[in-house]
Scaffold this active site. Structure first.
Site, PDB file in Angstrom:
ATOM      1  N   HIS A  31       0.812  -1.222   0.000  1.00 28.56           N
ATOM      2  CA  HIS A  31       0.000   0.000   0.000  1.00 28.56           C
ATOM      3  C   HIS A  31       0.839   1.262   0.000  1.00 28.56           C
ATOM      4  O   HIS A  31       0.373   2.321   0.391  1.00 28.56           O
ATOM      5  CB  HIS A  31      -0.958  -0.007   1.195  1.00 28.56           C
ATOM      6  CG  HIS A  31      -2.038  -1.051   1.054  1.00 28.56           C
ATOM      7  ND1 HIS A  31      -2.934  -1.336   2.060  1.00 28.56           N
ATOM      8  CD2 HIS A  31      -2.358  -1.880   0.030  1.00 28.56           C
ATOM      9  CE1 HIS A  31      -3.757  -2.294   1.653  1.00 28.56           C
ATOM     10  NE2 HIS A  31      -3.425  -2.639   0.427  1.00 28.56           N
ATOM     11  N   CYS A  39       4.842  13.616  -6.657  1.00 23.74           N
ATOM     12  CA  CYS A  39       3.973  14.596  -7.307  1.00 23.74           C
ATOM     13  C   CYS A  39       2.703  13.920  -7.805  1.00 23.74           C
ATOM     14  O   CYS A  39       2.769  12.882  -8.456  1.00 23.74           O
ATOM     15  CB  CYS A  39       4.723  15.245  -8.469  1.00 23.74           C
ATOM     16  SG  CYS A  39       3.673  16.314  -9.470  1.00 23.74           S
ATOM     17  N   GLY A 107      -1.386 -12.123  11.711  1.00 27.21           N
ATOM     18  CA  GLY A 107      -2.087 -10.982  12.269  1.00 27.21           C
ATOM     19  C   GLY A 107      -2.962 -10.235  11.305  1.00 27.21           C
ATOM     20  O   GLY A 107      -3.083  -9.018  11.396  1.00 27.21           O
ATOM     21  N   PRO A 134      -4.993 -14.320  16.433  1.00 27.68           N
ATOM     22  CA  PRO A 134      -5.677 -14.601  17.702  1.00 27.68           C
ATOM     23  C   PRO A 134      -7.153 -14.962  17.522  1.00 27.68           C
ATOM     24  O   PRO A 134      -7.755 -15.572  18.405  1.00 27.68           O
ATOM     25  CB  PRO A 134      -5.520 -13.298  18.492  1.00 27.68           C
ATOM     26  CG  PRO A 134      -5.240 -12.253  17.484  1.00 27.68           C
ATOM     27  CD  PRO A 134      -4.589 -12.931  16.316  1.00 27.68           C
TER      28      PRO A 134
HETATM   29 ZN    ZN Z   1       5.300  17.225 -10.857  1.00 23.97          ZN
END
Ligand code: ZN
Length: 166
Positions: A31, A39, A107, A134
């Site tokens: 991610h 940019c 997890g 868990p």
């Molecule tokens: Zn740029």
């Protein structure tokens, strides 16, 4: 002490650098990474002149920095809702899932796609899969082994028992 420590790839949905700070060297961030802003228009990487600030000096009124090449806004290097995953770590993660000897799924509820599909890639390739959580998950019946417990407790014991490391 074991004489062989296996190659290890860590696949994470975390966007921070906690795994690297803990000493992991081969980390795939599905991610994106907060520490790699870019940019929003030309996608050039952006480096904060004085490092990423812990808190914005201007509070909520702070405007994002501007790209030095095209003047568009700089954005965090993370995947926002509805965006595609960055291709390079995703391809590398699928590759690792297909060719590893053991796939540990730790997890996670294994509900967030497409990351949750990686264990299916491993299962499809005949890889031994270990689910550590868990709470019960859908993987309890499809993983080779399901270990009930927090990964922070189970993983150190698993490493100690399997590779003699402590
Ligand atoms: Zn740029």
């Amino acid at each position: 002490m074991a004489d062989h420590v296996p190659h290890f790839t860590l696949i994470t949905q975390n966007v921070d650098d906690l795994h690297e700070r803990a000493g992991s060297s081969h980390v795939l961030h599905l991610h994106g990474e907060l520490a790699h802003p870019y940019c929003e228009s030309c996608r050039r990487p952006y480096i904060y002149p004085a490092g990423i600030p812990d808190s914005p000096p201007g509070g909520a009124r702070l405007q994002p920095p501007r790209c030095t090449a095209c003047s568009a806004k700089i954005r965090p290097g993370v995947v926002w809702f509805g965006e595609r995953l960055p291709e390079r770590p995703w391809v590398a993660a699928r590759e690792a899932a297909q060719h590893c000897e053991v796939f540990l799924c730790c997890g996670t509820s294994a509900l967030v796609q497409p990351a949750a599909s990686l264990i299916d890639v491993a299962i499809g390739a005949g890889v031994t899969t270990v689910q550590i959580n868990p709470n019960p998950t859908d993987l309890d019946t499809s993983a080779t082994v399901a270990i009930r417990g927090p990964s922070g407790t189970v993983l150190p014991r698993l490493v100690t028992v399997t590779w003699g490391l402590s």
